[in-house]
Write a protein that holds these residues in place. Structure first.
Motif, PDB file in Angstrom:
ATOM      1  N   PRO A  70       4.605   2.224  -7.264  1.00  0.00           N
ATOM      2  CA  PRO A  70       3.725   2.728  -6.345  1.00  0.00           C
ATOM      3  C   PRO A  70       3.082   1.867  -5.193  1.00  0.00           C
ATOM      4  N   VAL A  71       3.462   2.239  -3.934  1.00  0.00           N
ATOM      5  CA  VAL A  71       2.747   1.384  -3.244  1.00  0.00           C
ATOM      6  C   VAL A  71       1.359   1.560  -3.059  1.00  0.00           C
ATOM      7  N   PRO A  72       0.762   0.407  -2.989  1.00  0.00           N
ATOM      8  CA  PRO A  72      -0.889   0.339  -2.977  1.00  0.00           C
ATOM      9  C   PRO A  72      -1.468   0.826  -1.587  1.00  0.00           C
ATOM     10  N   VAL A  73      -2.416   1.436  -1.474  1.00  0.00           N
ATOM     11  CA  VAL A  73      -3.046   1.925  -0.250  1.00  0.00           C
ATOM     12  C   VAL A  73      -4.583   1.675  -0.233  1.00  0.00           C
ATOM     13  N   VAL A  74      -5.082   1.034   0.629  1.00  0.00           N
ATOM     14  CA  VAL A  74      -6.633   0.647   0.424  1.00  0.00           C
ATOM     15  C   VAL A  74      -7.235   1.364   1.573  1.00  0.00           C
ATOM     16  N   PHE A  75      -7.951   2.239   1.491  1.00  0.00           N
ATOM     17  CA  PHE A  75      -8.881   2.860   2.341  1.00  0.00           C
ATOM     18  C   PHE A  75     -10.271   2.236   2.882  1.00  0.00           C
ATOM     19  N   ASP A  88      -6.857  11.833  -3.221  1.00  0.00           N
ATOM     20  CA  ASP A  88      -6.040  12.881  -4.189  1.00  0.00           C
ATOM     21  C   ASP A  88      -4.668  12.914  -3.464  1.00  0.00           C
ATOM     22  N   LEU A  89      -4.701  13.407  -2.365  1.00  0.00           N
ATOM     23  CA  LEU A  89      -3.295  13.784  -1.413  1.00  0.00           C
ATOM     24  C   LEU A  89      -2.167  12.303  -1.738  1.00  0.00           C
ATOM     25  N   PHE A  90      -2.670  11.064  -1.259  1.00  0.00           N
ATOM     26  CA  PHE A  90      -1.969  10.090  -1.365  1.00  0.00           C
ATOM     27  C   PHE A  90      -1.369   9.683  -2.843  1.00  0.00           C
ATOM     28  N   ARG A  91      -2.283   9.987  -3.895  1.00  0.00           N
ATOM     29  CA  ARG A  91      -1.803   9.955  -5.071  1.00  0.00           C
ATOM     30  C   ARG A  91      -0.800  10.825  -5.587  1.00  0.00           C
ATOM     31  N   GLU A  92      -0.933  12.130  -5.089  1.00  0.00           N
ATOM     32  CA  GLU A  92       0.035  13.122  -5.088  1.00  0.00           C
ATOM     33  C   GLU A  92       1.449  12.747  -4.446  1.00  0.00           C
ATOM     34  N   GLU A  93       1.362  12.244  -3.420  1.00  0.00           N
ATOM     35  CA  GLU A  93       2.451  11.426  -2.939  1.00  0.00           C
ATOM     36  C   GLU A  93       3.227  10.541  -3.402  1.00  0.00           C
ATOM     37  N   GLY A  94       2.653   9.986  -4.344  1.00  0.00           N
ATOM     38  CA  GLY A  94       3.313   8.735  -5.087  1.00  0.00           C
ATOM     39  C   GLY A  94       2.676   7.698  -4.788  1.00  0.00           C
ATOM     40  N   TYR A  95       1.688   7.346  -4.104  1.00  0.00           N
ATOM     41  CA  TYR A  95       0.977   5.965  -3.620  1.00  0.00           C
ATOM     42  C   TYR A  95       0.101   5.736  -4.631  1.00  0.00           C
ATOM     43  N   ASP A  96      -0.533   4.616  -4.636  1.00  0.00           N
ATOM     44  CA  ASP A  96      -1.492   4.033  -5.582  1.00  0.00           C
ATOM     45  C   ASP A  96      -2.611   3.714  -4.581  1.00  0.00           C
ATOM     46  N   PRO A 108      -0.961  -4.021   0.520  1.00  0.00           N
ATOM     47  CA  PRO A 108      -1.128  -2.741   0.569  1.00  0.00           C
ATOM     48  C   PRO A 108      -0.887  -2.230   1.929  1.00  0.00           C
ATOM     49  N   ILE A 109      -0.829  -0.823   2.106  1.00  0.00           N
ATOM     50  CA  ILE A 109      -0.933  -0.288   3.372  1.00  0.00           C
ATOM     51  C   ILE A 109      -2.652  -0.274   3.528  1.00  0.00           C
ATOM     52  N   VAL A 110      -3.193  -0.489   4.669  1.00  0.00           N
ATOM     53  CA  VAL A 110      -4.731  -0.518   4.892  1.00  0.00           C
ATOM     54  C   VAL A 110      -5.005   0.541   5.891  1.00  0.00           C
ATOM     55  N   ILE A 111      -5.792   1.695   5.560  1.00  0.00           N
ATOM     56  CA  ILE A 111      -6.135   2.662   6.575  1.00  0.00           C
ATOM     57  C   ILE A 111      -7.586   2.771   6.628  1.00  0.00           C
ATOM     58  N   GLY A 112      -8.152   2.364   7.798  1.00  0.00           N
ATOM     59  CA  GLY A 112      -9.568   2.609   8.141  1.00  0.00           C
ATOM     60  C   GLY A 112     -10.087   3.451   9.038  1.00  0.00           C
TER      61      GLY A 112
END
Length: 269
Positions: free
Chosen positions: A4-9, A25-33, A79-83
């Motif tokens: 899974p692709v890591p995502v850091v919020f 919760d949504l991103f985990r459902e979509e297969g991300y970490d 990771p993908i970083v979302i801020g």
């Protein structure tokens, strides 16, 4: 087996990291970490943060960037970083430093080089700037101040509920650093906007945002005019600074997911 692709919020001022939970919760459902680590000094819960307001006092932009950079170093891949808000500035700094694969900056705080300073932004940040000593302190918002800065585009009842659920004291230092950025050649609010080797960047603005008005986000986009890297912008004309936490959060999150897939950053790649 795909990893899974890591995502850091990354949250901004006055919101606790747990405000990202629906996104996680949504991103985990979509297969991300996904994960939403707090800023340095952040207590584990909203209640603890309110009881210990000075735990975050004195931390500046560089402290936050170094904190997240260290966390990213421990991940299996960039990771993908979302801020959001100041988290959006942090995301841009990390992207410019090639520490992440892509970044999404939602209603991002003003980076060095951005000149517009709308009156609404001054009013939204006045609780910090009214006392110079707040540079070394933490500052809390009242429900009325939150309503102006975050919840002006949603019903008053919803704004009040979000205030009670998610708001926490925030350090004043980052705002002072951002305010003086264009007078300081070594400002921590400086972002490497010329890096053509970085990953893609999405800027998101809210057309009714008082804290980071759309004009600020569009001025931020212009700072990237000298890079060949992907730099996109999406505006939600009827949304304000609460767009990541209010009842319309899913529309924003789905837009981010669609953009990530367009960049080849879908889950399970």
């Amino acid at each position: 087996m795909t990893v899974p692709v890591p995502v850091v919020f990354v949250h901004g001022l006055w919101l606790h990291r747990t405000s990202w939970q629906p996104w996680i919760d949504l991103f985990r459902e979509e297969g991300y970490d996904p994960a939403a680590p707090g800023w340095p000094g952040d207590p584990d819960s909203v209640e603890e943060a309110r009881q210990n307001p000075e735990s975050v006092a004195g931390y500046g932009i560089d402290d936050v960037v170094e904190h997240y950079a260290a966390l990213i170093e421990a991940l299996p891949e960039r990771p993908i970083v979302i801020g959001h808000s100041f988290g959006g500035m942090i995301a841009q700094k990390l992207l410019g430093q090639d520490r992440c694969a892509a970044a999404v900056a939602i209603d991002a705080a003003q980076i060095k080089g951005v000149l517009p300073l709308p009156l609404s932004a001054l009013k939204a940040t006045f609780p910090v700037f009214r006392n110079p000593a707040n540079k070394r302190r933490s500052v809390s918002l009242t429900a009325e101040q939150f309503r102006f800065a975050f919840g002006n585009a949603i019903p008053e009842e919803e704004s009040a509920a979000l205030y009670e659920r998610w708001t926490v004291p925030a350090p004043g230092k980052p705002l002072y650093e951002a305010a003086s950025a264009n007078f300081n050649p070594h400002s921590p609010a400086k972002v490497d906007t010329k890096n053509s080797g970085r990953g893609p960047l999405l800027l998101i603005s809210g057309g009714k945002d008082h804290t980071v008005p759309e004009v600020v986000t569009r001025a931020t986009l212009k700072q990237y005019r000298h890079t060949e890297a992907v730099t996109d912008i999406i505006n939600f004309p009827d949304r304000a600074h609460s767009l990541t936490i209010d009842s319309g959060w899913r529309e924003v999150a789905d837009t981010v997911l669609t953009w990530l897939r367009q960049q080849g950053l879908e889950s399970g790649r």
